[in-house]
Write a protein that holds these residues in place. Sequence first.
Motif, short mmCIF file in Angstrom:
data_model
loop_
_atom_site.label_atom_id
_atom_site.label_comp_id
_atom_site.label_asym_id
_atom_site.label_seq_id
_atom_site.Cartn_x
_atom_site.Cartn_y
_atom_site.Cartn_z
N GLN A 220 -9.66 -32.53 -0.22
CA GLN A 220 -8.75 -33.24 0.68
C GLN A 220 -7.30 -33.13 0.20
O GLN A 220 -6.39 -32.91 0.98
CB GLN A 220 -9.14 -34.71 0.79
N MET A 221 -7.10 -33.28 -1.10
CA MET A 221 -5.74 -33.29 -1.63
C MET A 221 -5.07 -31.92 -1.55
O MET A 221 -3.85 -31.84 -1.45
CB MET A 221 -5.73 -33.79 -3.08
N ALA B 204 -3.49 -32.13 1.76
CA ALA B 204 -2.73 -33.36 2.06
C ALA B 204 -1.25 -33.09 2.27
O ALA B 204 -0.63 -32.31 1.54
CB ALA B 204 -2.92 -34.38 0.95
N LEU C 89 -0.57 -40.57 3.96
CA LEU C 89 -1.03 -39.19 3.83
C LEU C 89 -1.73 -38.72 5.10
O LEU C 89 -2.33 -39.52 5.82
CB LEU C 89 -2.02 -39.08 2.67
N GLU C 90 -1.65 -37.43 5.32
CA GLU C 90 -2.44 -36.80 6.38
C GLU C 90 -3.23 -35.69 5.74
O GLU C 90 -2.68 -34.80 5.10
CB GLU C 90 -1.54 -36.25 7.48
N VAL C 91 -4.54 -35.77 5.89
CA VAL C 91 -5.45 -34.80 5.32
C VAL C 91 -5.97 -33.91 6.45
O VAL C 91 -6.31 -34.41 7.51
CB VAL C 91 -6.63 -35.50 4.60
N ARG D 36 -11.49 -40.57 4.10
CA ARG D 36 -10.39 -39.63 3.88
C ARG D 36 -9.22 -40.34 3.21
O ARG D 36 -8.92 -41.48 3.53
CB ARG D 36 -9.92 -39.02 5.19
#
Length: 128
Positions: A29-30, A33, A49-51, A90
């Motif tokens: 995920q990161m 991100a 954050l937007e994943v 998430r």
Amino acid sequence: MGELSSLERAAIAAILEEMGEQRALLEQQMLQAKVRSRENTGGGFVTELEVGSTADSLGKKTAPLGQNVWISIDGLNFGLGMILHLKEGRADLLEGYAVGPEDTSLIDFEHVPYAMTEEPGPLRRNGS
């Protein structure tokens, strides 16, 4: 949308160190991100954050991550604690909260000198 700052990346790396079996999912995920927004709250900061949608979810777990992640910040006596909040499995929000009763409103968290520490406290300089 922007990139994670050095401080944000360091905090997330420290949170990943605390992860167990789901570490690989959060790392995935990161990698995707992006920063949706940042706000200095006066008592720390929040980074939304937007994943990417292709990153696997950690399941329905919504508990925050970051049991013992501390950052000493130039200008703060007690530093920050760090928490990564999840939403529907998430990464959603990185929160840096002032450990002591300190005003953070004048701190530029994207450029401030900092150091990861094992306990809350002031930023130590060479020779101090």
